[in-house]
Design a protein around this motif. Structure first.
Motif, PDB file in Angstrom:
ATOM      1  N   PHE A 206      32.891 -59.395   7.760  1.00 16.83           N
ATOM      2  CA  PHE A 206      32.643 -57.968   8.006  1.00 16.83           C
ATOM      3  C   PHE A 206      31.496 -57.773   8.999  1.00 16.83           C
ATOM      4  O   PHE A 206      31.537 -56.869   9.840  1.00 16.83           O
ATOM      5  N   ALA A 207      30.480 -58.618   8.893  1.00 15.41           N
ATOM      6  CA  ALA A 207      29.364 -58.539   9.839  1.00 15.41           C
ATOM      7  C   ALA A 207      29.842 -58.885  11.246  1.00 15.41           C
ATOM      8  O   ALA A 207      29.412 -58.269  12.232  1.00 15.41           O
ATOM      9  N   VAL A 208      30.741 -59.851  11.349  1.00 17.65           N
ATOM     10  CA  VAL A 208      31.294 -60.235  12.652  1.00 17.65           C
ATOM     11  C   VAL A 208      32.101 -59.096  13.247  1.00 17.65           C
ATOM     12  O   VAL A 208      31.981 -58.795  14.445  1.00 17.65           O
ATOM     13  N   ILE A 209      32.920 -58.437  12.427  1.00 16.72           N
ATOM     14  CA  ILE A 209      33.722 -57.304  12.916  1.00 16.72           C
ATOM     15  C   ILE A 209      32.814 -56.194  13.433  1.00 16.72           C
ATOM     16  O   ILE A 209      33.043 -55.607  14.494  1.00 16.72           O
TER      17      ILE A 209
ATOM     18  N   VAL B  42      27.956 -61.354  18.079  1.00 15.24           N
ATOM     19  CA  VAL B  42      28.790 -62.081  17.121  1.00 15.24           C
ATOM     20  C   VAL B  42      28.113 -63.369  16.678  1.00 15.24           C
ATOM     21  O   VAL B  42      28.121 -63.715  15.490  1.00 15.24           O
ATOM     22  N   HIS B  43      27.548 -64.106  17.626  1.00 10.69           N
ATOM     23  CA  HIS B  43      26.893 -65.373  17.301  1.00 10.69           C
ATOM     24  C   HIS B  43      25.778 -65.173  16.282  1.00 10.69           C
ATOM     25  O   HIS B  43      25.691 -65.910  15.279  1.00 10.69           O
ATOM     26  N   LEU B  44      24.927 -64.182  16.509  1.00 16.70           N
ATOM     27  CA  LEU B  44      23.809 -63.939  15.590  1.00 16.70           C
ATOM     28  C   LEU B  44      24.293 -63.404  14.249  1.00 16.70           C
ATOM     29  O   LEU B  44      23.752 -63.764  13.195  1.00 16.70           O
TER      30      LEU B  44
END
Length: 499
Positions: free
Chosen positions: A64-67, A53-55
């Motif tokens: 959306f990238a976090v999900i 998640v951090h990256l």
């Protein structure tokens, strides 16, 4: 002038003076705890569980990238370490993973989860099922929570360390929220309420089934008892819980069947099931003795008159005190079983935090029920009734003041300034060790976040505040597990601690 206004606001309405006093006492006790949170930082397992998640957020700032990163993390955790996919989802969402300056939200979030879930569930049980007034119930619970936060087995693991706290305190809160929603669903009369509650409750149940195995097993036991009791007593509304319970059982089965569990089992020596169950009751007794400390005893003295007055006004009959007592012993003891079975030990302090919290709530419920039994089922000539009516009730103000004064005395004049969380937090703030640690962490962070540095070399901190961090830090071995997870989190080739 200011103090006069405060006094007027808090103490003019006699009906709510106890509640306002409890709110004030809890709020004051939390001030140093929350202030210390401004020096909170990620560490240890935060790096391993937050790397994806951090990256993703650092590189894209896309929701959306976090999900997607959350699902990748849960899948990796599920297949490589353990099946607690529900915890894994929440462990990926520390505010610090998005911005280090949001780390202060970690203790605020955990405190709100603990307080909110406790008040919602317990006032619902006491108010709806035991027919007690919710205001005195909430008052007593606030005093209990105030003392709980002072004597947690490990305040660092339960309040300041996101990974350890959310995996246990956080998931237990989710279970309590699920029970609260279940109670509301059973009472619902309107269809739109059911339509809203059932999907939310089902999602909560699925995540609870994928929580740490202590919470997950506890949830399975409680929901199974509710469903069987509903069927036995022919309570048709209990069937409303069938659909959410399917999600709970599915989550639990997915949890225990995870490939990662088999990998992790190789690191521990387990007990056979019978030995684990027997040792669970022994461990429960040992920790019961340890956790009934002077502060908790004074707290129960403080709230005793309040609980007696509350149950006397209740219309509930409190006929069977042995049933909740026996159930509480079994439920409390069962919380030690998963760790004893899987690892041969009672578990880490972060797990004991959750068990300790649940124990105090069970003691609270059993004391309430016992007082209700005395009030509703004992003759006025019975010694217990005479004691409560002629000694406790007439002296309720004096007894409550004694309990509150005793709590203040214990907190303020304890010889060990690290024994109670608020005092330890204030000490860490006043002697500057918290700010020193935080400044050194930020200096280290400037190296770890420098994109031009691929092989990072860091130095040890000069202080390791007990509430903010353990002494488990990066080592001189780049292949140490913490160095590896830290390298992944900060996108480095290696991290080495300079000796």
């Amino acid at each position: 002038m200011i103090f006069r206004k405060i006094f007027t606001i808090f103490f003019t309405d006699k009906k709510t003076v106890s509640l306002k006093t409890a709110v004030l006492a809890l709020s004051v006790s939390l001030i140093p705890i929350i202030l210390l949170g401004f020096f909170c930082t990620p560490g240890a397992d935060d790096y391993g569980c937050g790397a994806f998640v951090h990256l993703a957020w650092k590189e894209t700032h896309s929701l959306f990238a976090v999900i997607g990163a959350i699902f990748r993390q849960a899948s990796h955790f599920y297949n490589m370490w353990q099946g607690t996919f529900g915890s894994s989802v929440l462990m990926s969402l520390s505010p610090a993973f998005f911005n280090i300056h949001l780390s202060f939200l970690v203790p605020v979030l955990l405190l709100l989860l603990c307080i909110g879930s406790t008040l919602l569930l317990m006032t619902e049980v006491l108010g709806h099922y035991l027919k007690c007034k919710k205001t005195p119930a909430a008052t007593a619970l606030l005093f209990l929570l105030m003392s709980l936060f002072q004597v947690l087995q490990s305040p660092r693991d339960g309040i300041y360390w996101y990974n350890g706290a959310i995996h246990y305190i956080g998931m237990q809160s989710l279970f309590f929220f699920s029970l609260f929603l279940s109670a509301k669903l059973l009472q619902a009369q309107k269809m739109y309420v059911k339509i809203i509650v059932i999907p939310v409750l089902s999602a909560f149940c699925l995540l609870t089934g994928g929580a740490n195995l202590v919470t997950a097993l506890q949830a399975v036991i409680v929901y199974t008892v509710i469903l069987i009791s509903g069927a036995f007593f022919k309570k048709k509304e209990t069937m409303r819980l069938l659909f959410p319970s399917v999600f709970l059982y599915t989550g639990f089965l997915l949890n225990v069947a995870a490939p990662g569990n088999h990998i992790r089992e190789k690191s521990f020596s387990s007990l056979n099931p019978i030995a684990a169950i027997v040792k669970s009751f022994l461990a429960a007794g040992n920790y019961l003795i340890e956790w009934i400390n002077p502060l908790i005893l004074l707290t129960f003295i403080l709230i005793l008159p309040l609980l007696w007055h509350m149950v006397k006004e209740s219309s509930y009959r409190f006929r069977y005190p042995l049933l909740p007592f026996a159930g509480s012993i079994c439920l409390y003891s069962a919380m030690f079983t998963p760790s004893l079975y899987a690892t041969g030990s009672v578990g880490a302090d972060r797990q004991l935090n959750m068990i300790q919290w649940t124990l105090y709530l069970l003691l609270f419920l059993n004391l309430t029920y016992l007082l209700g039994y005395i009030a509703k089922n004992k003759s006025e000539n019975a010694p217990a009734f005479q004691f409560m009516s002629r000694v406790i009730e007439p002296s309720r103000v004096a007894i409550s003041l004694f309990g509150l004064a005793g709590i203040c005395f214990v907190l303020l004049f304890t010889a060990d300034r690290t024994a109670y969380t608020s005092i330890a937090a204030a000490r860490s703030l006043l002697n500057k060790e918290a700010s020193c640690y935080h400044n050194e962490y930020m200096q280290r962070l400037s190296i770890l976040e420098d994109e031009n540095v691929r092989d990072a070399v860091v130095t040890p901190f000069s202080v390791y505040p007990d509430l903010l961090t353990s002494d488990e830090d990066f080592s001189s071995d780049p292949m140490d597990w913490l160095n590896i997870t830290g390298s992944r989190y900060f996108d480095k080739k290696t991290i080495i601690m300079k000796e």
